[in-house]
Design a protein around this motif. Sequence first.
Motif, PDB file in Angstrom:
ATOM      1  N   LEU A  80       0.802  -1.272   0.113  1.00  0.00           N
ATOM      2  CA  LEU A  80      -0.008   0.179  -0.116  1.00  0.00           C
ATOM      3  C   LEU A  80       0.923   1.265   0.124  1.00  0.00           C
ATOM      4  O   LEU A  80       0.556   2.298  -0.560  1.00  0.00           O
ATOM      5  N   ASP A  81       1.862   1.064   0.582  1.00  0.00           N
ATOM      6  CA  ASP A  81       3.087   2.254   0.355  1.00  0.00           C
ATOM      7  C   ASP A  81       3.236   2.829  -0.865  1.00  0.00           C
ATOM      8  O   ASP A  81       3.450   3.933  -1.126  1.00  0.00           O
ATOM      9  N   GLY A  82       3.092   1.812  -1.929  1.00  0.00           N
ATOM     10  CA  GLY A  82       3.420   2.506  -3.442  1.00  0.00           C
ATOM     11  C   GLY A  82       2.211   3.572  -3.862  1.00  0.00           C
ATOM     12  O   GLY A  82       2.347   3.827  -5.100  1.00  0.00           O
ATOM     13  N   GLY A 109      -2.175  -3.535   9.959  1.00  0.00           N
ATOM     14  CA  GLY A 109      -2.910  -3.312   8.574  1.00  0.00           C
ATOM     15  C   GLY A 109      -3.790  -2.374   8.600  1.00  0.00           C
ATOM     16  O   GLY A 109      -3.436  -1.476   7.437  1.00  0.00           O
ATOM     17  N   ALA A 110      -4.433  -1.654   9.597  1.00  0.00           N
ATOM     18  CA  ALA A 110      -5.319  -0.547   9.486  1.00  0.00           C
ATOM     19  C   ALA A 110      -4.182   0.746   9.640  1.00  0.00           C
ATOM     20  O   ALA A 110      -4.460   1.613   8.993  1.00  0.00           O
ATOM     21  N   PHE A 111      -3.168   0.687  10.030  1.00  0.00           N
ATOM     22  CA  PHE A 111      -2.114   1.742   9.887  1.00  0.00           C
ATOM     23  C   PHE A 111      -1.802   1.958   8.589  1.00  0.00           C
ATOM     24  O   PHE A 111      -1.478   2.977   8.191  1.00  0.00           O
ATOM     25  N   TYR A 112      -1.306   0.581   7.828  1.00  0.00           N
ATOM     26  CA  TYR A 112      -1.034   0.914   6.506  1.00  0.00           C
ATOM     27  C   TYR A 112      -2.071   1.381   5.790  1.00  0.00           C
ATOM     28  O   TYR A 112      -1.875   2.111   4.632  1.00  0.00           O
ATOM     29  N   THR A 113      -3.265   0.843   5.871  1.00  0.00           N
ATOM     30  CA  THR A 113      -4.615   1.321   5.295  1.00  0.00           C
ATOM     31  C   THR A 113      -4.591   2.935   5.476  1.00  0.00           C
ATOM     32  O   THR A 113      -4.813   3.940   4.417  1.00  0.00           O
ATOM     33  N   ALA A 114      -4.727   3.373   6.553  1.00  0.00           N
ATOM     34  CA  ALA A 114      -4.801   4.806   6.794  1.00  0.00           C
ATOM     35  C   ALA A 114      -3.810   5.557   6.357  1.00  0.00           C
ATOM     36  O   ALA A 114      -3.835   6.630   5.522  1.00  0.00           O
ATOM     37  N   GLY A 115      -2.421   4.978   6.273  1.00  0.00           N
ATOM     38  CA  GLY A 115      -1.218   5.671   5.764  1.00  0.00           C
ATOM     39  C   GLY A 115      -1.413   5.864   4.258  1.00  0.00           C
ATOM     40  O   GLY A 115      -1.244   6.926   3.543  1.00  0.00           O
ATOM     41  N   TRP A 163      -9.720   5.313   4.201  1.00  0.00           N
ATOM     42  CA  TRP A 163      -9.586   5.113   2.716  1.00  0.00           C
ATOM     43  C   TRP A 163     -10.639   5.696   1.923  1.00  0.00           C
ATOM     44  O   TRP A 163     -10.379   6.022   0.931  1.00  0.00           O
ATOM     45  N   ARG A 164     -11.905   5.475   2.421  1.00  0.00           N
ATOM     46  CA  ARG A 164     -12.991   5.676   1.580  1.00  0.00           C
ATOM     47  C   ARG A 164     -13.071   7.362   1.329  1.00  0.00           C
ATOM     48  O   ARG A 164     -13.207   7.792   0.247  1.00  0.00           O
ATOM     49  N   ALA A 165     -12.712   8.240   2.363  1.00  0.00           N
ATOM     50  CA  ALA A 165     -12.617   9.643   2.252  1.00  0.00           C
ATOM     51  C   ALA A 165     -11.421   9.936   1.251  1.00  0.00           C
ATOM     52  O   ALA A 165     -11.619  10.789   0.385  1.00  0.00           O
TER      53      ALA A 165
END
Lengths: 299, 322
Positions: free
Chosen positions: A115-117, A192-198, A287-289
């Motif tokens: 997700l970093d990418g 995983g949530a941190f990765y997603t929020a990031g 993520w949605r926002a």
Amino acid sequence: MGEVSYAPETEAVGTDAGPYAARWPLRDRLREAVAGCRAYLLIAGMWSRSTLTYRVSFLMTVVGNACMTALDFVTIAIIFGHTRTLGGFTLAETAFLYGSSGVAIGLADLLLGSLDGLGRRVRDGTVDALLVRPVPIFAQVAADRFALRRLGRLTQAAVVLVWSLIRLHVAWTPGRALLLPVMAVSGAAIFGAFYTAGAALQFRAGDAAEVQSSFTHGGGTMTQYPPTLFARELVRGAVFVVPVAFVNWMPALWILGRPEPLGLPGWTGWLSPAVALAVCALAGLAWRAGLRSYRSTGS
Amino acid sequence: MGTQALIRFEDVEKVFQVRRKAGRLRRERHEVRAVDGISFEVPRGEMVGYIGPNGAGKSTSVKMLTGILMPSAGRVTVAGIDPSRERLRLARRIGVVFGQRTTLWWDLPLRDSYELVRRMYRVPDARYRANLDRCVELLDLADLLDVPVRQLSLGQRMRGDIAAALLPDPEVLYLDEPTIGLDVISKAKVRDFLREVNAEHGTTVLLTTHDLTDIEQLCRRVMVIDHGRLVYDGGLAGLHAIGDSERVLVVDFDRELPPVEVDGVRSVRVEGPRQWLRFPASASAAPLVARLAARYPLVDLSVREPAIEDVIGRMCAGSQGL
């Protein structure tokens, strides 16, 4: 593998409610979650196969990766060469914390590290190419360049965890045995949530990856050590603000039969899945926002 | 009407909020109307050119057609679907090629990319093989299938991208600058292929381009947009009439002469015995030539048609003042 199933769902939340959204919101989301998982496996599978065509080089990277992270644990072992306990924790107990934290972040990194990418893709404009494909963008970004080499870190952490389980003197009750896998999955979900929020932030600011890694890797390193080593304020922050304490500290302390440093009751160790669910929901909203703001501005 | 509108734009607007620094801390917000009330319909099976200067709103329109962007006002319908609300459902039925950005997987060989496309779009096996064979043959991809996308040249990659977009048999194909940066042979190959796909499968094609040869060779209908507005929608021929363009008569005399003076033409350039004479595109060249030949020692002549670039340039320059 709790993560894969929650992940695409977060994409499904608001962006692409199907034609029957009003009548069957749940069925629709479920269908998208399934489609997302399928796409994730497809893409990740393709990357794995293409990595495995160079078997030797792949093995060398995995082994190298494992060695690098193993040095990490050697540091801890060296400390115990000079002292019997660290913050009141024995070597086996510290290894238990190290292993459980490493497994959690290793699992999250393996599944969602890509997700970093997203930031790079936002900058070079290739997000659009993902948005015209018939599968959720979350799954596409998460599976992009799926890196099996990240197994190295996960394996190393798992080995330390298993070793600690052998050495620990814990009276295993069914509850303790059950909390162990629950802890691993919840911990992975929190990271995983941190990765997603990031990643969600990267829709707006392409360089937000740094912020995210301070939470994931910072939190990962912190939870490898006993909580008694850290200042009270820091531990309080890890419990109430950025809930990395629920990755392993709280449940591990309950398993080890140790008191919680903030004096919270022991059952708080069982809050990990609830906390994981909450941060995943928040990350899903973020993520949605992020996606919505991208789709109204076009970057 | 037998033909059904596959793509429909109804008073579509897209307004961006742009924040600009004004002073040290203050930021000014202002609106950019990228698409400012565009309406059109494209029936199934048509090939339409969508052209205009940079920043006219072409890409923004295409992004709304594919569901990437949500319109600020108005309604977009593609194949009966609202793209921004049901992006994933629509995605199965459309193909998109972004000229400068590949939709393929950068590090994977073409063959693997296509395999992923097949499974993502759930293309039936027989269909997939037939489509792939046809693309490989017509786009000359046989030697490229095992090469990672990042190692392909621009022209090769473009052909690879077009094939990927067509493998799932889309009803609509959007092409954003499909021939940009290609050599003459690649361009011809791509155009031939698109013509064939359109003729055989009835695929509706919307093409944005800077290369007007693309339009001349592929599209019977052209839409010109400028400053977010549709300034022309019709046949290629009509474009000349509207843009009141001029043709050029290049004449060679047997010696150097001062600029000619004949009714209906203007001498715009003199180079030795050769002169360039402009006259309205709508006027017939024959009487002009007769008049010239009667008064001057004419050796040779040729007529040059106006370039559409100029026509569109003039049209867009004109619309700015409105």
